[in-house]
Design a protein around this motif. Structure first.
Motif, PDB file in Angstrom:
ATOM      1  N   ASP A  27      23.412  11.796  -1.151  1.00  0.00           N
ATOM      2  CA  ASP A  27      23.590  13.096  -0.615  1.00  0.00           C
ATOM      3  C   ASP A  27      22.257  13.278   0.180  1.00  0.00           C
ATOM      4  O   ASP A  27      22.258  14.582   0.292  1.00  0.00           O
ATOM      5  CB  ASP A  27      24.096  14.128  -1.535  1.00  0.00           C
ATOM      6  N   ASP A  28      21.658  12.312   0.522  1.00  0.00           N
ATOM      7  CA  ASP A  28      20.340  12.657   1.146  1.00  0.00           C
ATOM      8  C   ASP A  28      20.513  12.676   2.762  1.00  0.00           C
ATOM      9  O   ASP A  28      21.798  12.245   3.263  1.00  0.00           O
ATOM     10  CB  ASP A  28      19.269  11.445   0.974  1.00  0.00           C
ATOM     11  N   SER A  84      21.655   9.384   4.499  1.00  0.00           N
ATOM     12  CA  SER A  84      23.161   9.059   4.333  1.00  0.00           C
ATOM     13  C   SER A  84      24.129   9.844   4.964  1.00  0.00           C
ATOM     14  O   SER A  84      24.965   9.292   5.795  1.00  0.00           O
ATOM     15  CB  SER A  84      23.467   9.190   3.007  1.00  0.00           C
ATOM     16  N   ALA A  85      23.569  11.108   5.476  1.00  0.00           N
ATOM     17  CA  ALA A  85      24.395  11.978   5.983  1.00  0.00           C
ATOM     18  C   ALA A  85      24.429  11.469   7.738  1.00  0.00           C
ATOM     19  O   ALA A  85      25.255  11.537   8.433  1.00  0.00           O
ATOM     20  CB  ALA A  85      23.773  13.412   6.150  1.00  0.00           C
ATOM     21  N   ARG A  93      22.158  22.110   4.147  1.00  0.00           N
ATOM     22  CA  ARG A  93      21.235  21.124   3.334  1.00  0.00           C
ATOM     23  C   ARG A  93      19.781  21.459   3.608  1.00  0.00           C
ATOM     24  O   ARG A  93      19.267  20.909   2.262  1.00  0.00           O
ATOM     25  CB  ARG A  93      21.578  19.718   4.429  1.00  0.00           C
TER      26      ARG A  93
END
Length: 400
Positions: free
Chosen positions: A205-206, A209-210, A111
């Motif tokens: 997909d930030d 959010s993870a 990431r």
């Protein structure tokens, strides 16, 4: 073993002479009283630990805790609303391991590496703007905005929210009036609460959010933990990185021989970043710790509940560990610094911080081969407190 029950007034070493040259005080304390009970500017008593060997060992020793519940005397640290206090800098033991395990699932090396393109793009846009200014300020015009842009991308902050978001962060880390800080913190807290709610409704997909999706069996982060972690990532990821970039650029510009070597060989950038983390670290002290039992450091007995401050900046200038410690040296063999923590509290954001500093320096050296200070070094103003040291401004000339 020396007594800890002295009743005389505690020394107050963080005076105007300290602000002018913190390293002179550290050198004296390492020699005379490497573990010393002092008063902070607000009068709070703490134990100041200055030798590298002691600082390194005790940064990892579990008899020192970050949990304020163990504090019975002295400085406890920055006060935040309870909803922002549930973060890794206030935890130890099982709570800390649980939270770190969950956070690491959203902060993977992949990431971080995926951010490289956006970090480089942000650095290039800021460099474009520098080229149009007669005498740019590398603090306000480059070092400050870059990590803010990166954090905005990391959390996928909506474009229309980025300007007020940046203003609140700036007020919090560099206020015109300290009385403005509580309101800025409150606004940031509300912002993260709303952002968490939006991401729950529509994940992306930030990083946020993870973190929301991260699970460990049936466990997941609470609302307060999510807000606290977002706030911690913001403050550490913006303030620390912008000051590292600013201090690092200044250090290179006043060490011309080393700068010329770096300009000639950009492959030295990783080496330069590690030496800058040792030599020019803006955070002079590690986060406060509390003794969970009576302990002894350097022949000094420290009672349970007392506050300890491990002086990383002093450790980094300790000649018993680093030969010629006051010399900035790209080719230094021993680069095992303590700037990013030690042991279980090693910084989760270390890869991202290193990436940003490398990209910042590399971009400026490539885009502006004649970059130089616009004023003599002695005219620069420093923002210095007992725990940090950073430049207020860094005016530069970007053409011959």
């Amino acid at each position: 073993m020396r007594s800890t029950t002295d009743t005389y007034a505690l020394p107050q070493p963080f005076d105007s002479s300290f602000a002018a040259d913190p390293y002179a005080l550290y050198a004296r304390l390492r020699t005379e009283t490497p573990v010393h009970r002092v008063a902070l500017p607000d009068g709070a008593p703490v134990w100041l630990v200055t030798r590298e060997a002691d600082v390194r060992v005790w940064m990892s020793d579990q008899r020192l805790s970050l949990d304020k519940a163990y504090s019975s005397n002295g400085y406890k640290g920055f006060s935040l609303p309870p909803a922002l206090d549930a973060n890794l800098l206030n935890m130890d033991g099982e709570d800390h391991l649980r939270l770190r395990r969950l956070v690491s699932k959203g902060f993977t090396p992949l990431r971080v590496e995926d951010l490289r393109t956006s970090v480089q793009g942000a650095a290039e846009r800021l460099a474009d703007a520098l080229a149009s200014r007669d005498e740019p300020d590398l603090v306000a015009d480059f070092a400050g905005p870059l990590p803010l842009m990166v954090i905005g991308d990391l959390f996928a902050v909506p474009e229309e929210s980025r300007k007020p978001f940046a203003q609140w962060v700036t007020t919090m880390v560099a206020p015109e009036d300290p009385r403005e800080i509580p309101e800025a913190i409150g606004r940031l807290h509300r912002f993260f609460v709303d952002l968490v709610a939006a991401r729950r409704e529509e994940p992306g997909d930030d990083l946020l959010s993870a973190l929301i999706a991260a699970r460990d069996l049936d466990d997941r982060l609470s609302e307060d933990e999510l807000s606290s972690l977002a706030f911690l990532i913001l403050t550490a990821g913006v303030e620390n990185v912008q000051h590292l970039i600013g201090n690092g650029l200044y250090t290179l510009l006043v060490h011309r021989e080393q700068l010329d070597q770096l300009r000639a060989d950009h492959d030295l950038l990783p080496e330069a970043v590690e030496e800058l983390l040792r030599f020019a670290l803006p955070n002079l002290m590690a986060i406060r710790r509390f003794a969970t039992e009576d302990i002894e450091i350097g022949g000094v007995r420290i009672p349970r509940g007392d506050t300890l401050i491990l002086c990383v900046a002093s450790a980094h200038r300790d000649p018993d560990r680093y030969p010629g410690p006051d010399r900035f040296d790209l080719h230094r063999e021993d680069k095992a610094h303590l700037a990013l923590g030690q042991g279980v509290h090693y910084c989760l954001g270390a890869p991202l911080a290193r990436m940003q500093i490398q990209i910042a320096l590399g971009t400026l050296l490539r885009r502006f081969p004649h970059l130089d200070l616009a004023v003599p070094p002695e005219q620069l103003q420093w923002r210095t407190s007992w725990r940090s040291r950073s430049l207020r401004r860094l005016p530069v000339a970007i053409a011959p």
